[in-house]
Design a protein around this motif. Sequence first.
Motif, PDB file in Angstrom:
ATOM      1  N   LEU A 173       0.839  -1.201   0.000  1.00 14.64           N
ATOM      2  CA  LEU A 173       0.000   0.000   0.000  1.00 14.64           C
ATOM      3  C   LEU A 173       0.877   1.256   0.000  1.00 14.64           C
ATOM      4  O   LEU A 173       0.607   2.234  -0.709  1.00 14.64           O
ATOM      5  CB  LEU A 173      -0.945  -0.008   1.215  1.00 14.64           C
ATOM      6  CG  LEU A 173      -1.876   1.180   1.324  1.00 14.64           C
ATOM      7  CD1 LEU A 173      -2.797   1.294   0.119  1.00 14.64           C
ATOM      8  CD2 LEU A 173      -2.724   1.092   2.593  1.00 14.64           C
ATOM      9  N   TYR A 174       1.940   1.182   0.785  1.00 14.55           N
ATOM     10  CA  TYR A 174       2.874   2.316   0.841  1.00 14.55           C
ATOM     11  C   TYR A 174       3.462   2.593  -0.544  1.00 14.55           C
ATOM     12  O   TYR A 174       3.486   3.738  -1.014  1.00 14.55           O
ATOM     13  CB  TYR A 174       3.970   2.010   1.871  1.00 14.55           C
ATOM     14  CG  TYR A 174       5.217   2.824   1.709  1.00 14.55           C
ATOM     15  CD1 TYR A 174       5.195   4.213   1.834  1.00 14.55           C
ATOM     16  CD2 TYR A 174       6.439   2.207   1.428  1.00 14.55           C
ATOM     17  CE1 TYR A 174       6.347   4.964   1.673  1.00 14.55           C
ATOM     18  CE2 TYR A 174       7.593   2.943   1.263  1.00 14.55           C
ATOM     19  CZ  TYR A 174       7.547   4.315   1.378  1.00 14.55           C
ATOM     20  OH  TYR A 174       8.687   5.061   1.207  1.00 14.55           O
ATOM     21  N   ARG A 175       3.897   1.506  -1.229  1.00 14.30           N
ATOM     22  CA  ARG A 175       4.478   1.651  -2.566  1.00 14.30           C
ATOM     23  C   ARG A 175       3.445   2.202  -3.560  1.00 14.30           C
ATOM     24  O   ARG A 175       3.760   3.052  -4.390  1.00 14.30           O
ATOM     25  CB  ARG A 175       4.983   0.289  -3.067  1.00 14.30           C
ATOM     26  CG  ARG A 175       6.294  -0.136  -2.431  1.00 14.30           C
ATOM     27  CD  ARG A 175       7.343   0.875  -2.708  1.00 14.30           C
ATOM     28  NE  ARG A 175       8.681   0.336  -2.694  1.00 14.30           N
ATOM     29  CZ  ARG A 175       9.767   1.069  -2.771  1.00 14.30           C
ATOM     30  NH1 ARG A 175       9.659   2.381  -2.855  1.00 14.30           N
ATOM     31  NH2 ARG A 175      10.962   0.538  -2.755  1.00 14.30           N
ATOM     32  N   LEU A 176       2.246   1.730  -3.452  1.00 11.57           N
ATOM     33  CA  LEU A 176       1.190   2.184  -4.362  1.00 11.57           C
ATOM     34  C   LEU A 176       0.915   3.677  -4.178  1.00 11.57           C
ATOM     35  O   LEU A 176       0.847   4.442  -5.147  1.00 11.57           O
ATOM     36  CB  LEU A 176      -0.089   1.377  -4.120  1.00 11.57           C
ATOM     37  CG  LEU A 176      -1.246   1.712  -5.036  1.00 11.57           C
ATOM     38  CD1 LEU A 176      -1.900   0.439  -5.557  1.00 11.57           C
ATOM     39  CD2 LEU A 176      -2.299   2.549  -4.368  1.00 11.57           C
ATOM     40  N   VAL A 177       0.803   4.094  -2.935  1.00 12.99           N
ATOM     41  CA  VAL A 177       0.525   5.514  -2.653  1.00 12.99           C
ATOM     42  C   VAL A 177       1.693   6.376  -3.147  1.00 12.99           C
ATOM     43  O   VAL A 177       1.500   7.446  -3.728  1.00 12.99           O
ATOM     44  CB  VAL A 177       0.244   5.731  -1.142  1.00 12.99           C
ATOM     45  CG1 VAL A 177       0.099   7.207  -0.818  1.00 12.99           C
ATOM     46  CG2 VAL A 177      -1.005   4.975  -0.714  1.00 12.99           C
ATOM     47  N   GLN A 178       2.890   5.835  -2.938  1.00 13.12           N
ATOM     48  CA  GLN A 178       4.092   6.545  -3.388  1.00 13.12           C
ATOM     49  C   GLN A 178       4.050   6.739  -4.907  1.00 13.12           C
ATOM     50  O   GLN A 178       4.277   7.831  -5.428  1.00 13.12           O
ATOM     51  CB  GLN A 178       5.303   5.686  -3.035  1.00 13.12           C
ATOM     52  CG  GLN A 178       6.319   6.383  -2.198  1.00 13.12           C
ATOM     53  CD  GLN A 178       7.563   5.508  -2.039  1.00 13.12           C
ATOM     54  OE1 GLN A 178       7.651   4.403  -2.561  1.00 13.12           O
ATOM     55  NE2 GLN A 178       8.512   6.028  -1.309  1.00 13.12           N
ATOM     56  N   LEU A 179       3.729   5.645  -5.635  1.00 10.73           N
ATOM     57  CA  LEU A 179       3.670   5.701  -7.099  1.00 10.73           C
ATOM     58  C   LEU A 179       2.538   6.613  -7.580  1.00 10.73           C
ATOM     59  O   LEU A 179       2.662   7.298  -8.590  1.00 10.73           O
ATOM     60  CB  LEU A 179       3.467   4.294  -7.673  1.00 10.73           C
ATOM     61  CG  LEU A 179       4.659   3.331  -7.546  1.00 10.73           C
ATOM     62  CD1 LEU A 179       4.241   1.913  -7.914  1.00 10.73           C
ATOM     63  CD2 LEU A 179       5.809   3.787  -8.431  1.00 10.73           C
ATOM     64  N   PHE A 180       1.459   6.613  -6.852  1.00 11.07           N
ATOM     65  CA  PHE A 180       0.305   7.444  -7.223  1.00 11.07           C
ATOM     66  C   PHE A 180       0.673   8.932  -7.157  1.00 11.07           C
ATOM     67  O   PHE A 180       0.285   9.739  -7.991  1.00 11.07           O
ATOM     68  CB  PHE A 180      -0.880   7.125  -6.312  1.00 11.07           C
ATOM     69  CG  PHE A 180      -2.186   7.622  -6.838  1.00 11.07           C
ATOM     70  CD1 PHE A 180      -2.991   6.822  -7.641  1.00 11.07           C
ATOM     71  CD2 PHE A 180      -2.622   8.910  -6.551  1.00 11.07           C
ATOM     72  CE1 PHE A 180      -4.190   7.286  -8.136  1.00 11.07           C
ATOM     73  CE2 PHE A 180      -3.817   9.391  -7.046  1.00 11.07           C
ATOM     74  CZ  PHE A 180      -4.616   8.576  -7.845  1.00 11.07           C
ATOM     75  N   GLY A 181       1.455   9.268  -6.107  1.00 13.72           N
ATOM     76  CA  GLY A 181       1.935  10.644  -5.948  1.00 13.72           C
ATOM     77  C   GLY A 181       0.960  11.569  -5.236  1.00 13.72           C
ATOM     78  O   GLY A 181      -0.211  11.238  -5.043  1.00 13.72           O
ATOM     79  N   GLY A 182       1.484  12.685  -4.787  1.00 17.10           N
ATOM     80  CA  GLY A 182       0.647  13.716  -4.163  1.00 17.10           C
ATOM     81  C   GLY A 182       0.420  13.531  -2.678  1.00 17.10           C
ATOM     82  O   GLY A 182      -0.243  14.355  -2.039  1.00 17.10           O
ATOM     83  N   VAL A 183       0.969  12.465  -2.107  1.00 17.04           N
ATOM     84  CA  VAL A 183       0.789  12.212  -0.656  1.00 17.04           C
ATOM     85  C   VAL A 183       2.146  11.851  -0.042  1.00 17.04           C
ATOM     86  O   VAL A 183       2.874  11.025  -0.587  1.00 17.04           O
ATOM     87  CB  VAL A 183      -0.185  11.027  -0.413  1.00 17.04           C
ATOM     88  CG1 VAL A 183      -0.380  10.797   1.080  1.00 17.04           C
ATOM     89  CG2 VAL A 183      -1.516  11.249  -1.098  1.00 17.04           C
ATOM     90  N   GLN A 184       2.441  12.495   1.099  1.00 13.33           N
ATOM     91  CA  GLN A 184       3.657  12.095   1.819  1.00 13.33           C
ATOM     92  C   GLN A 184       3.311  10.903   2.702  1.00 13.33           C
ATOM     93  O   GLN A 184       2.596  11.067   3.703  1.00 13.33           O
ATOM     94  CB  GLN A 184       4.173  13.218   2.716  1.00 13.33           C
ATOM     95  CG  GLN A 184       5.052  14.237   1.998  1.00 13.33           C
ATOM     96  CD  GLN A 184       4.294  15.529   1.803  1.00 13.33           C
ATOM     97  OE1 GLN A 184       3.672  16.013   2.732  1.00 13.33           O
ATOM     98  NE2 GLN A 184       4.328  16.085   0.605  1.00 13.33           N
ATOM     99  N   ALA A 185       3.803   9.741   2.269  1.00 16.78           N
ATOM    100  CA  ALA A 185       3.440   8.511   3.002  1.00 16.78           C
ATOM    101  C   ALA A 185       4.688   7.829   3.530  1.00 16.78           C
ATOM    102  O   ALA A 185       5.803   8.070   3.061  1.00 16.78           O
ATOM    103  CB  ALA A 185       2.677   7.577   2.077  1.00 16.78           C
ATOM    104  N   ALA A 186       4.485   6.994   4.531  1.00 10.95           N
ATOM    105  CA  ALA A 186       5.578   6.175   5.071  1.00 10.95           C
ATOM    106  C   ALA A 186       4.978   4.898   5.620  1.00 10.95           C
ATOM    107  O   ALA A 186       3.781   4.830   5.912  1.00 10.95           O
ATOM    108  CB  ALA A 186       6.316   6.935   6.171  1.00 10.95           C
TER     109      ALA A 186
END
Length: 665
Positions: free
Chosen positions: A507-520
Amino acid sequence: HQFVYLFRYLGDEEDGVISKVSHSQALLTKLQQKVKQKQKQILAKQREWTGEEETEQQEVPSETKDEKRSSEEHQQQQKRRRKSKTGVLLDADSNNSEPAGKKRRKGAVDKKQRMASVSPESCRRETEREQEVEESNKDSSAATGFRVLGGFESRPVNKATRVLPQWLAEPDVIHRDIKCNLVPLSSVSGVSAQLLRKLEANGIQHFFPVQAEVIPAILEGAQHGLLIGRGGYRPRDLCVSAPTGSGKTLSFVIPVIQVLMERTVCEIRALAVLPTKELAQQVYKVFASYAEGTPVKVVMLGGQRSFAAECASLSEQRGSVRCSAADIVVVTPGRLVDHISKNPGFCLEHLRFLIIDEADRMIDSMHQSWLSQVLKAVYCSAAGPEARTLFRRTEPACITAASLSPGQMPLQKLLFSATLTQNPEKLQQLGLHRPQLFSSVHGPSSSTTAADPTHKHERFDFPQGLTEFYVPCTMNKKPLLILHFILYLKLRPILCFTNSRETAHRLYRLVQLFGGVQAAEFSSRLSPGERKNTLKNFEQGKIQLLISTDAAARGIDISAVKCVVNYDAPQYIRTYIHRIGRTARAGKPGLAFTFLLGVQENNFLRMVMEAGSPGVQKQLVKPESLKGMEERYEVVLQELADVIKVDGVTVATSPFHCSSCFKLL
Ligand SMILES: Nc1ncnc2c1ncn2[C@@H]1O[C@H](COP(=O)(O)OP(=O)(O)OP(=O)(O)O)[C@@H](O)[C@H]1O
């Protein structure tokens, strides 16, 4: 089968009768004779057991040796069959080692005991039932010559009621409503001006209800010095069950520092045990902050430093003497066992407080035997030369005049949790001394249920400022939902929980690839150092979405968290309570969302309501709201498959395990 067996047995035996009557009639007659013989034999043996004269036995025609053997075999076979069917012998059996008379007497006693423990009405019903069975047995016995076994019909069984020990059933009540029950700092006596100033400097104007109850109770146990409790007795062990974020940490930090402030000995006198490094670090910070400027020294043993460095931090050289550099040690169970077994300088003989935070989780980790090792280290001097010193201590036992003289340094256990178990068997493992429970109630309507020891489900308190929602969804919409929450609903920062570290990572990788959100991400995939930094960044607002396993579900206190999302529905109510408790802390408001698949809805809602939740609202997200993100999402899913391969996440352990299934993430 019994019939077949008997027919075969009788059929082998040729005699003159068969030629005169029909074959089947002869067999039946023979069978009835055999049964009568058997009944007589049994009767004779029963008499023999009960000491009566054997008279009728002689009337039974003597069997040939073969017949006897066959008959015995038959009995054995019957017995085996009966055993395998019912698990118990249902008839008087001559081969049974227990005499039949004795059996009957025992049966009568059992029945009497049963009767004594049930109501007169059920007594009467049971007697009637037994009479009916006996009557029908007699009738059928007379008609067939067989004894008909009975009494197998289902009967209502009296339910066992759960009876809690008094201390668990009648706790000292802590007000649940923080805001309406704030207590002025000056109202709690026994806290020094120095600590009060510190509290104020840290922005604390009032004590929360749990603090107003527990601080005086701990101080009272040490009112007459460290050696004895109230009235000269050993102080009671305390258990505290209060909602997440209700301020339990300060309720032990303040009184423990207060008691140890008069630094009479340089020894470890308080040990705080916590289940994870992150929690130990957090509690250490609170202790260190309030101990600053006092003679009390606090040391953290969490494995962040080398073992040698930790050993060195525990002692200091004072002239020619080496003494303990720690009054309070904050530790994880694994590191604690290491120090007890491998560090000769780690001395617990003067331990006065054993604080067990997240106590229910710590009870579950009891297999590490950390508690028994602590107790061994605490009482080890009882038999040695130190036994004659002022701080002599012996294993707790019955209180006698002799055991109270001379005074002993008591060890007091302090247990804290938002989900403290009410299971007396589990609590028993802690060996609590006259425990006293402080617990919050669930409000007027349900308070009786909470106190009702017969209540089947354990009930817990939910933070007051919390609003709970569930979002019905499908598996493939979950990632879009979390993005929608952050990007369009602007719910941030979000602490998002998954049930596995693989799901958290993807999920972290997906959000990262999607962009626009600082995730960890936050899980055991990260090193302790990386986890520490991640929490720090999240606390400082540098991370909008922290995707975590249950590693961050307990105890973590980050006041900025406005919203918790259960991306995967939690399996256990305790997990749910701790996860959602990361928001709505210290009386502040907070939101908790749980994404639920259709099949999960009923079970989840039942579990939460039975635990005492004030209510979970349904939150629907219209499919149109997610439409705008779908195109990009499809592209990202293709990229994700490659990224995950490089990361080496074990795809097989995941529920989304084929490339097309990445769509289901
Ligand atoms: N009297 C008080 N006034 C204001 N804030 C307080 C007070 N006591 C505690 N707090 C704050 O409330 C927050 C929650 O406290 P704490 O971490 O002790 O909760 P807890 O009951 O241990 O929760 P959990 O069960 O989740 O571990 C902390 O940030 C703490 O600083």
